[in-house]
Design a protein around this motif. Structure first.
Motif, PDB file in Angstrom:
ATOM      1  N   TYR A  58      -2.148   6.863  -9.290  1.00 50.07           N
ATOM      2  CA  TYR A  58      -2.053   5.395 -10.016  1.00 50.07           C
ATOM      3  C   TYR A  58      -2.619   5.558 -10.949  1.00 50.07           C
ATOM      4  CZ  TYR A  58      -3.522   5.511  -4.944  1.00 50.07           C
ATOM      5  OH  TYR A  58      -3.336   5.220  -3.429  1.00 50.07           O
ATOM      6  N   THR A  59      -1.581   4.435 -11.658  1.00 54.79           N
ATOM      7  CA  THR A  59      -2.174   3.825 -12.526  1.00 54.79           C
ATOM      8  C   THR A  59      -2.099   2.260 -12.827  1.00 54.79           C
ATOM      9  OG1 THR A  59       0.332   5.093 -13.350  1.00 54.79           O
ATOM     10  CG2 THR A  59       0.087   3.423 -15.191  1.00 54.79           C
ATOM     11  N   SER A  60      -3.266   1.912 -13.720  1.00 58.33           N
ATOM     12  CA  SER A  60      -3.827   0.941 -13.818  1.00 58.33           C
ATOM     13  C   SER A  60      -3.439   0.417 -15.780  1.00 58.33           C
ATOM     14  CB  SER A  60      -4.975   1.196 -13.271  1.00 58.33           C
ATOM     15  OG  SER A  60      -5.439   0.712 -12.236  1.00 58.33           O
ATOM     16  N   LEU A  61      -3.344  -0.657 -15.120  1.00 54.37           N
ATOM     17  CA  LEU A  61      -3.729  -1.523 -16.556  1.00 54.37           C
ATOM     18  C   LEU A  61      -4.198  -3.127 -16.438  1.00 54.37           C
ATOM     19  CD1 LEU A  61      -0.077  -1.692 -16.375  1.00 54.37           C
ATOM     20  CD2 LEU A  61      -0.887  -1.033 -18.631  1.00 54.37           C
ATOM     21  N   SER A  70       0.641  -1.400   0.098  1.00 55.62           N
ATOM     22  CA  SER A  70       0.131   0.253  -0.116  1.00 55.62           C
ATOM     23  C   SER A  70       0.977   1.528  -0.616  1.00 55.62           C
ATOM     24  CB  SER A  70      -1.351  -0.111   1.142  1.00 55.62           C
ATOM     25  OG  SER A  70      -0.340  -0.069   2.125  1.00 55.62           O
ATOM     26  N   ASP A  71       1.813   1.354   0.693  1.00 54.93           N
ATOM     27  CA  ASP A  71       2.948   2.155  -0.385  1.00 54.93           C
ATOM     28  C   ASP A  71       2.546   3.247  -1.481  1.00 54.93           C
ATOM     29  OD1 ASP A  71       4.383   2.180   2.444  1.00 54.93           O
ATOM     30  OD2 ASP A  71       5.882   0.326   1.262  1.00 54.93           O
ATOM     31  N   MET A  72       2.948   4.368  -2.192  1.00 55.97           N
ATOM     32  CA  MET A  72       2.814   5.397  -2.248  1.00 55.97           C
ATOM     33  C   MET A  72       4.246   5.446  -2.740  1.00 55.97           C
ATOM     34  SD  MET A  72       0.039   5.456  -3.450  1.00 55.97           S
ATOM     35  CE  MET A  72      -0.928   7.136  -4.471  1.00 55.97           C
ATOM     36  N   ASN A 104       1.167   1.680  -7.535  1.00 52.71           N
ATOM     37  CA  ASN A 104       0.699   3.773  -7.082  1.00 52.71           C
ATOM     38  C   ASN A 104       2.133   4.328  -7.432  1.00 52.71           C
ATOM     39  OD1 ASN A 104      -1.046   1.589  -5.656  1.00 52.71           O
ATOM     40  ND2 ASN A 104       0.434   1.492  -3.836  1.00 52.71           N
ATOM     41  N   ALA A 105       1.684   4.783  -8.529  1.00 47.57           N
ATOM     42  CA  ALA A 105       2.706   5.967  -9.836  1.00 47.57           C
ATOM     43  C   ALA A 105       2.292   6.264 -10.408  1.00 47.57           C
ATOM     44  CB  ALA A 105       4.087   5.194  -9.314  1.00 47.57           C
ATOM     45  N   ASP A 122       6.887   1.108  -4.769  1.00 47.40           N
ATOM     46  CA  ASP A 122       6.629   1.225  -3.571  1.00 47.40           C
ATOM     47  C   ASP A 122       5.129   0.798  -3.326  1.00 47.40           C
ATOM     48  OD1 ASP A 122       8.879   2.698  -2.307  1.00 47.40           O
ATOM     49  OD2 ASP A 122       7.767   5.022  -2.798  1.00 47.40           O
ATOM     50  N   GLY A 123       4.054   0.662  -4.382  1.00 52.93           N
ATOM     51  CA  GLY A 123       3.138   0.303  -4.302  1.00 52.93           C
ATOM     52  C   GLY A 123       2.352  -0.318  -5.257  1.00 52.93           C
ATOM     53  N   TYR A 124       1.706  -1.521  -4.816  1.00 49.08           N
ATOM     54  CA  TYR A 124       0.575  -1.602  -6.042  1.00 49.08           C
ATOM     55  C   TYR A 124      -0.192  -2.509  -5.285  1.00 49.08           C
ATOM     56  CZ  TYR A 124       3.473  -6.102  -4.772  1.00 49.08           C
ATOM     57  OH  TYR A 124       4.298  -6.668  -3.682  1.00 49.08           O
TER      58      TYR A 124
END
Length: 182
Positions: free
Chosen positions: A147-150, A44-46, A106-107, A74-76
C-alpha cells in the motif's frame, strides 16, 4: 399607446418579483455543476503495478492530484480523516490545511526486489502546491506491505471525486479532484 405603459408595468413587476421571491433551492445546485460529495471513496482490489510518480495541477473548478502507476490501478481508498497516519509506523503526518484527505493506493512504490519505483525528493512537500486554490500540501505517508499512502491537506472539507484512467502506454493513473467550493 396606452398598452405600452401597461405592459411595461407588468414586465417590471414580474422582474421585480423574481428578485424579491427567488425560486426554491435545488438539491443539485452546486459549484461549477459538481455534485461529488465528501464521503469516502474506495475500490478494494489490489494492484501489483508499482507507483512511479505523483503530480498535481490546477483546473477552473478544482485542484487535481494524479498518482501514476506502471500498470493498472486496481484499488484505492480516499477519505477525510482527523489525522493522516503513516503506513507501517502509525505516526501522524503533519499537514497544512483545515481538512485532510488520506489517499491510499493499493499498490507498492517498490518493485518485486524491494527497489523503490518512486521516492519523493521531499517527503513533506511531494509537489509544490503554493498558489493552489484548494490544496495546501501533499505529503508522503509511506509505502508499506503493498500500500502507498499520501496526505493531502486542503483548505476545507470540500467535495471530491476519485477515478482511474488508462495510459500512457500500459500504465494507469489514479486521479483525485477536490472542488474549490461547495
Amino acid at each position: 399607446m396606452k398598452k405600452f405603459p401597461t405592459w411595461l408595468a407588468v414586465i417590471l413587476m414580474a422582474a421585480g418579483l423574481g428578485f424579491v421571491a427567488p425560486g426554491p433551492a435545488s438539491a443539485t445546485t452546486s459549484y461549477c455543476g459538481l455534485v461529488w460529495g465528501s464521503l469516502a471513496k474506495s475500490d478494494s482490489d489490489m494492484s501489483g503495478a508499482p507507483v512511479t510518480n505523483v503530480r498535481t495541477g490546477q483546473h477552473y473548478c478544482f485542484d487535481r492530484m494524479v498518482v501514476d502507476l506502471n500498470g493498472p490501478v486496481d484499488g484505492y481508498t480516499v477519505r477525510y480523516v482527523p489525522t493522516v497516519v503513516q503506513d507501517g509506523s502509525g505516526f501522524s503526518v503533519p499537514l497544512r490545511g483545515s481538512a485532510f484527505l488520506q489517499v491510499t493506493v493499493n499498490a507498492p512504490a517498490y518493485d518485486g526486489s524491494g527497489s523503490a519505483t518512486y521516492e519523493p525528493k521531499n517527503r513533506v512537500d511531494v509537489t509544490n502546491v503554493a498558489g493552489y486554490q484548494t490544496f495546501r500540501q501533499v505529503a508522503w505517508a509511506n509505502s508499506f506491505e503493498g500500500y502507498t499512502s499520501l496526505g493531502l491537506g486542503v483548505r476545507a472539507r470540500l467535495p471530491f471525486r476519485v477515478f482511474t484512467l488508462d495510459g500512457p502506454g500500459s500504465g494507469s493513473r489514479l486521479v483525485v479532484d477536490v472542488a474549490h467550493f461547495w
